[in-house]
Each structure stands twice: as C-alpha cells, then as structure tokens.
Design an enzyme around this catalytic site. Sequence first.
Site, PDB file in Angstrom:
ATOM      1  N   CYS A  32      -7.061  -6.920   6.532  1.00 57.74           N
ATOM      2  CA  CYS A  32      -7.441  -8.049   5.623  1.00 57.74           C
ATOM      3  C   CYS A  32      -8.113  -8.999   6.582  1.00 57.74           C
ATOM      4  O   CYS A  32      -7.837 -10.411   6.484  1.00 57.74           O
ATOM      5  CB  CYS A  32      -6.153  -8.555   5.013  1.00 57.74           C
ATOM      6  N   LYS A  66       0.893  -1.115   0.011  1.00 61.92           N
ATOM      7  CA  LYS A  66       0.070   0.169   0.120  1.00 61.92           C
ATOM      8  C   LYS A  66       1.110   1.298   0.253  1.00 61.92           C
ATOM      9  O   LYS A  66       0.662   2.381  -0.474  1.00 61.92           O
ATOM     10  CB  LYS A  66      -1.002  -0.055   1.358  1.00 61.92           C
TER      11      LYS A  66
END
Length: 497
Positions: free
Chosen positions: A429, A306
Amino acid sequence: MSQRPTRPRSATPPRARGRSGDAARLAAYTVLRSVAAGGYANLELPKELRRRHLRGRDAAFATELTYGACRLCGFYDPVIALAADRPLERLDEAVLDTLRLGAHQLLGMRVPAHAAADETVALARQVNGAGAAGLVNAVMRRISEADRETWLARVVPTEPLTARLAVEQSHPEWIVKALRQALIGHGASTAGTVDEDLERLLAADNAAPELHLVARPGLIEVEELVRAVESTAATAAAHPHVPTAVVLDHGDPGAIAAIRDGRAAVQDAGSQVVAAALVATPRTGPGHAPGGRERWLDLCAGPGGKAGLLAALAVRHDADLVANEVAPHRATLVEQTLAAAIEAARGSASRIEVRTGDGRRIGAEEPAAYDRILVDAPCTGLGALRRRPEARWRRTTADLAALGTLQRELLGGALPALAPGGILAYATCSPHLAETTFVIADVLKKHPNVQQIDARAAVADVTTGWTEDLGPGPGVQLWPHIHGTDGMFFALLRREG
C-alpha cells in the site's frame, strides 16, 4: 499611524461562555492525545465515539475535526506559531493539539469564527487549564483575523515546488518528492503533467475517502449487502468499478449484521482488486495439490482483510488456503476475520487454515508447495495517508531501508514455495519506487526461473472501466486521485520451472 485591524470578537459575554468543551470536540482532543502517545486515529476514534455516545452529525463533526487537524497540521502549525508569536517548541504539546483543533475549525471547516473561538477556549479551560485558556483565546483571535488564503500566503514558501506543496498540502517534503518520483516512475505522469498531477494526488490525500465494504463471494452478494446496509437506515451502492465492493455513503459499519458475522467487511476497493486479480490470473501446468485442488498462501495475512476475500474465493474455487501471520495476536485477528469462510469450508472440499510463522522461511520449509501466493508486504503505507492521518508524520526516510530489506526477504523467501507454473502477487500500500519496482527488480535478479507478467490483464478482468487507467505495466499502481482507492501497487510473478 496605521490603525490595527478590528478583531472579530465573540458575541457571547464572558460569563456566559462555556466552562468545558462539548463532547465532539473533547472526543477529537482525546484522540489527538492518544495519537501523540503512539495510537492510531482510525482505531482510537471509533472507541471515543462509542464511549461518548456520539452519533449522526456529532460523530461526523468529531471525525472531520480529528482527521482534519491531524492531516493538516503541516499547514496549521506554522499558522499557530505565527499567531502565538513563538516557536512551536515553546508550546505545550497538549495545548498545541487544542490549537490545531481550533485552527481547523477556523480555516478548514464551516464553523463560525465566534463559535470556533468560544468552544476551543472552553475546551482548553477543561483539558489544559485556565492559564492555557488565555493563550488559546489570544491565538484563536489572531488566527480569526485572516482567512485561509491569507494565511497560506503568509506561511507557504513560493519556491521550490516541493517545499510549497509540503506546507500548502500538509505533507513532509520527503514524501512530496517521493510521490512526484513515483508518479513518473509508474507512468502515471509525464514531465509535463507531473506537477499538476502531484497537486491532485496530495489534495486527494487530504480529502475524506469513501468507505468501501467487501461482499465476500459465496457468503453474501453485493445486492444482499446493499439491502443489509439500507436496513440500518444508512445508504449504499454497488461500486462502479469493483464487482465485490459496496460504497457506504453514511452510517456505522458496526451496525450491519453481515459485517459483524464476517460475511462482509470494511475493505478498500483497491485491496479487493489485489486479491481478486491473483485468483483470476491463469496458472500454467497442472494444479499442485493431490486431487487437482490448488493450494493458496497469504504470507503476511494480518489483520486479515485480503485473507478474508481469498478465503471466500478459495471455497468458491474448491481451493485450500493457508493464512500465515508472524505475530500471534495478529493471527488471532485473522482467525476471527476468516471465521465465516472457515465455517463455509466445512461443507466443501476446501480447507482454510491460519498459521503463525516467519514468512521468510516458507520456501525452505515448504518448497514448491503453493499454486498461488500473496505477499502483501509491510510498507510505509504512503498509499493510505488519507485513511491514516498520523502516518505521514511518523514515517521517515530511515524506514525505507529496514522495510526494503524485509520486503526483499519476504518476496525472496516466498518464491521457492511457488509450484512450477504458479502465480505470486506482490503488493504494497505504497507507490514509493523503493518499495515497489525496485524490490521486484532486485529479487528477480536472484531468481532466473521467475518472470514478471503483465498484471493489467488480470486487473482488467476483475474491474470495470479501468482499462485505460492502469499505466504502462507490467505492474499496476492504483492512485487515490485517479481510481478513488488507496495507492495499492500490484505485481504478478510466475515460476516457469
């Protein structure tokens, strides 16, 4: 007297049978043993494929064999125990891994029974010894006497539903229960649809996922990345919903120059959405940094996926980015991942910096210093079980308590570092309610000047065609069986003053 069923036997005479396993099966076995020792299949398998020079169909076979045997051992293990007529505790662990590979060939792949038996026995002879090979031969013959549906009927309990699905879909029962609660809690299912939706979700966890690439904006565009992929004789296409993503149909990502030099990377499309949506969310009030430039922070940046996308977007938006990671070796990975963006920033007004530090103290050390903060918190990873096949067998309910404490400390520590009007994205996640909505609710009670805003608008801004599939809000939960991504949870918080 009842007649014993005829056992399918190998067409290969004993003298002509292989004395050792083929390279693809040996690679799969080696990875399973590494996983048993604490390794990760997604890291160990590429090394084995390179070491044994496996490419094309052989590499694909080894990959399916490794991941399938690891994912589905919750079903294969009771089959093996029944076929061996002994509890698993009486089987050597290395022999059990060999049998799992054999069971997957018989019950989960289109390998002819005689080939699966012969090659598995040959592998056992090589890696487990001649004595074990006899046991493996007997068990493989027994398993080959029935098809998958027959074995399911023999080993899968009929009630309750969660116990049935735990074996049938090869997930620990506590995860099955947690995912069922998450589907309802995030508004993806109703009481009437949840059981069917749960089966679809678990089945998606057991399917090989698409391989997604990210074209880091300003470093490479999607069309250029697709051409770069096709120049390696692989095939790719732009992702239908995520503008920065490319779907790699087949091929080796390491052969793509843009990935080797950091302009692109392997990154799930859902992960890309989190970073892009944070940047797309309007903040209120003036920018914090002198000169009007925004300052961004990736609090838990390692290993850098990210952060890599945020860095490229920071250069495009003339913003500064600090990528923070607590572990020095992971901070080194972040530096490597961000190298192309750092180089690009040298010709712009942006500054990209990688730091090592404890994210829980950032608010005390740098109060009101950042306009945008990403807290991609450590979690159980229940949203990425299809990519990390061993994770479902390693995680326990005990992990939730320790991770929940850390998640609350990281989020609570980051909020004071947010400038008035600034935006913080909390992501995991995992769809587990204890790692998502419960964390947000608990932390917001202690920060009355912070409000949760609806993340669906931001996600809709950076995707195409998902507007109707983003749930009731205000957080967004992506799902493997709905969006074809990892199960990313995403919440947006704004500091009001």
